[in-house]
Design an enzyme around this catalytic site. Structure first.
Site, PDB file in Angstrom:
ATOM      1  CE1 TYR A   1      -5.525 -29.647  -8.264  1.00  0.00           C
ATOM      2  CE2 TYR A   1      -7.175 -31.297  -7.736  1.00  0.00           C
ATOM      3  CZ  TYR A   1      -5.877 -30.838  -7.662  1.00  0.00           C
ATOM      4  OH  TYR A   1      -4.935 -31.573  -6.982  1.00  0.00           O
TER       5      TYR A   1
ATOM      6  CG  ASN B   1     -11.574 -42.245  -5.042  1.00  0.00           C
ATOM      7  OD1 ASN B   1     -10.336 -42.331  -5.030  1.00  0.00           O
ATOM      8  ND2 ASN B   1     -12.360 -43.274  -5.291  1.00  0.00           N
TER       9      ASN B   1
ATOM     10  CG  HIS C   1      -6.908 -37.492   0.089  1.00  0.00           C
ATOM     11  ND1 HIS C   1      -6.334 -38.523  -0.632  1.00  0.00           N
ATOM     12  CD2 HIS C   1      -6.350 -37.545   1.320  1.00  0.00           C
ATOM     13  CE1 HIS C   1      -5.445 -39.151   0.134  1.00  0.00           C
ATOM     14  NE2 HIS C   1      -5.443 -38.591   1.325  1.00  0.00           N
TER      15      HIS C   1
ATOM     16  CB  CYS D   1     -11.451 -17.804   0.844  1.00  0.00           C
ATOM     17  SG  CYS D   1     -10.161 -16.524   0.752  1.00  0.00           S
TER      18      CYS D   1
ATOM     19  CB  CYS E   1     -10.874 -11.824   2.726  1.00  0.00           C
ATOM     20  SG  CYS E   1     -10.105 -13.216   1.871  1.00  0.00           S
TER      21      CYS E   1
ATOM     22  N   GLY F   1      -9.356 -50.543  -4.631  1.00  0.00           N
ATOM     23  CA  GLY F   1      -8.833 -49.579  -5.589  1.00  0.00           C
ATOM     24  C   GLY F   1      -7.848 -48.568  -5.050  1.00  0.00           C
ATOM     25  CB  THR F   2      -6.310 -47.437  -2.259  1.00  0.00           C
ATOM     26  OG1 THR F   2      -5.259 -46.516  -1.899  1.00  0.00           O
ATOM     27  CG2 THR F   2      -6.480 -48.483  -1.172  1.00  0.00           C
ATOM     28  CB  SER F   3      -1.318 -47.889  -4.909  1.00  0.00           C
ATOM     29  OG  SER F   3      -1.285 -46.509  -4.524  1.00  0.00           O
TER      30      SER F   3
HETATM   31  N1  APR Z   1     -10.840 -51.816  -9.704  1.00  0.00           N
HETATM   32  C1  APR Z   1     -10.147 -51.881  -8.534  1.00  0.00           C
HETATM   33  N2  APR Z   1      -8.873 -51.441  -8.398  1.00  0.00           N
HETATM   34  C2  APR Z   1      -8.286 -50.912  -9.495  1.00  0.00           C
HETATM   35  C3  APR Z   1      -8.947 -50.808 -10.745  1.00  0.00           C
HETATM   36  C4  APR Z   1     -10.278 -51.286 -10.812  1.00  0.00           C
HETATM   37  N3  APR Z   1     -10.965 -51.231 -11.966  1.00  0.00           N
HETATM   38  N4  APR Z   1      -8.083 -50.232 -11.641  1.00  0.00           N
HETATM   39  C5  APR Z   1      -6.942 -49.980 -10.961  1.00  0.00           C
HETATM   40  N5  APR Z   1      -7.056 -50.391  -9.676  1.00  0.00           N
HETATM   41  C6  APR Z   1      -6.068 -50.297  -8.584  1.00  0.00           C
HETATM   42  C7  APR Z   1      -4.636 -50.174  -9.035  1.00  0.00           C
HETATM   43  O1  APR Z   1      -4.073 -51.466  -9.197  1.00  0.00           O
HETATM   44  C8  APR Z   1      -4.004 -49.444  -7.842  1.00  0.00           C
HETATM   45  O2  APR Z   1      -3.641 -50.379  -6.830  1.00  0.00           O
HETATM   46  O3  APR Z   1      -6.352 -49.082  -7.901  1.00  0.00           O
HETATM   47  C9  APR Z   1      -5.148 -48.589  -7.311  1.00  0.00           C
HETATM   48  C10 APR Z   1      -5.013 -47.112  -7.653  1.00  0.00           C
HETATM   49  O4  APR Z   1      -3.880 -46.630  -6.963  1.00  0.00           O
HETATM   50  P1  APR Z   1      -3.482 -45.089  -7.130  1.00  0.00           P
HETATM   51  O5  APR Z   1      -3.544 -44.706  -8.567  1.00  0.00           O
HETATM   52  O6  APR Z   1      -2.189 -44.902  -6.379  1.00  0.00           O
HETATM   53  O7  APR Z   1      -4.654 -44.276  -6.413  1.00  0.00           O
HETATM   54  P2  APR Z   1      -4.856 -44.071  -4.862  1.00  0.00           P
HETATM   55  O8  APR Z   1      -4.323 -45.234  -4.078  1.00  0.00           O
HETATM   56  O9  APR Z   1      -6.271 -43.689  -4.660  1.00  0.00           O
HETATM   57  O10 APR Z   1      -3.934 -42.770  -4.549  1.00  0.00           O
HETATM   58  C11 APR Z   1      -3.976 -42.280  -3.222  1.00  0.00           C
HETATM   59  O11 APR Z   1      -2.615 -40.422  -3.902  1.00  0.00           O
HETATM   60  O12 APR Z   1      -2.060 -38.715  -5.323  1.00  0.00           O
HETATM   61  C12 APR Z   1      -2.727 -39.012  -4.156  1.00  0.00           C
HETATM   62  O13 APR Z   1      -4.488 -37.768  -3.274  1.00  0.00           O
HETATM   63  C13 APR Z   1      -4.191 -38.699  -4.272  1.00  0.00           C
HETATM   64  O14 APR Z   1      -6.038 -39.824  -3.186  1.00  0.00           O
HETATM   65  C14 APR Z   1      -4.882 -40.029  -3.988  1.00  0.00           C
HETATM   66  C15 APR Z   1      -3.808 -40.791  -3.235  1.00  0.00           C
END
Ligand code: APR
Length: 232
Positions: free
Chosen positions: A58, A90, A107, A115, A137, A174-176
């Site tokens: 980290y 993020n 997150h 701590c 502590c 930008g999230t899966s």
């Molecule tokens: N712009 C937009 N989206 C993008 C880009 C970009 N330049 N590049 C990649 N992506 C997309 C990918 O296609 C994917 O769908 O962003 C997504 C990223 O997905 P993950 O890597 O799974 O990240 P995330 O969804 O934030 O993960 C969720 O998983 O491990 C845990 O705590 C961690 O917060 C995280 C959580």
């Protein structure tokens, strides 16, 4: 849709920071979880078993995030002012550094510490190779991030639910959409009949919820919205 919206919630994930040079978690090849097993580096069990490698990992990610710059997507959202609230998975601080003033971190954050024993916030020196000790502590100091096996912070979860219940447009960027309970939030918007737009280079688990799937990236798509809004 964007121009007529009064309260936009941006629900973001690691893809939001990809164009700032920070790796996502699950992208093929570059994803963090391609090289590291999350159960070894991002779980409470791994911390209790062997905290030092996690502390160093980290530490490295915090330095990378500090050296990264907000991309055009972060800056576009920042320029929308209080029209937009960010609910992010993020742990970097690029939304804030891009000018967003309302950011909920579901997150946690790479830049917060507490701590692991007494939960007191820690603001001492963290540029160390091993976890510092709590001055109150003696417990180990840990990153203020949510690990697998841990609950999300209650206050942030409630704030996210509140923002989603008040919004009239949900932008997913930008999230899966594979990690719960965070991925539950867009379903709350759907239940409330809120229009959902997803910006992602590829389909995700959340794409079926979106009335518009904009196949693009954060840094390319988000600045276009601001332009349309200004010219409306
Ligand atoms: N712009 C937009 N989206 C993008 C880009 C970009 N330049 N590049 C990649 N992506 C997309 C990918 O296609 C994917 O769908 O962003 C997504 C990223 O997905 P993950 O890597 O799974 O990240 P995330 O969804 O934030 O993960 C969720 O998983 O491990 C845990 O705590 C961690 O917060 C995280 C959580």
């Amino acid at each position: 849709m964007f121009a007529s919206a009064q309260h936009v919630v941006v629900f973001s994930g690691a893809g939001m920071s990809a164009e700032s040079g920070l790796n996502t978690y699950r992208d093929a090849d570059s994803g963090l979880w391609e090289g590291v097993d999350p159960l070894d580096m991002a779980s409470i069990d791994a911390w209790e078993r062997d905290p030092e490698p996690m502390w160093r990992w980290y530490h490295k990610r915090r330095r990378q995030a500090a050296q990264a710059e907000p991309n055009a997507g972060h800056l576009a959202i920042g320029a929308w002012g209080n029209k937009a609230q960010v609910v992010t998975q993020n742990i970097d601080n690029l939304h804030e550094r891009g000018g967003a003033t309302s950011v909920v971190h579901l997150h946690g954050s790479l830049f917060e510490f507490r701590c692991a024993e007494c939960a007191r916030a820690f603001s001492g020196d963290v540029e160390t190779e091993v976890p510092p000790l709590c001055p109150a502590c003696g417990g180990l100091i840990r990153p203020g991030v949510v690990w697998f096996g841990e609950a999300l912070p209650q206050r942030e979860w409630e704030m996210a639910e509140e923002e989603i219940s008040l919004c009239d447009l949900l932008l997913i960027v930008g999230t899966s959409g594979v990690v719960y309970p965070a991925a539950q939030l867009p379903f709350l918007a759907e239940e409330a009949g809120v229009p959902i737009v997803e910006i992602s280079p590829q389909e995700t688990e959340l794409s079926p919820l979106a009335s518009v799937l904009w196949k693009s990236t954060a840094a390319r798509a988000l600045p276009q919205l601001a332009t349309e809004r200004d010219t409306h």
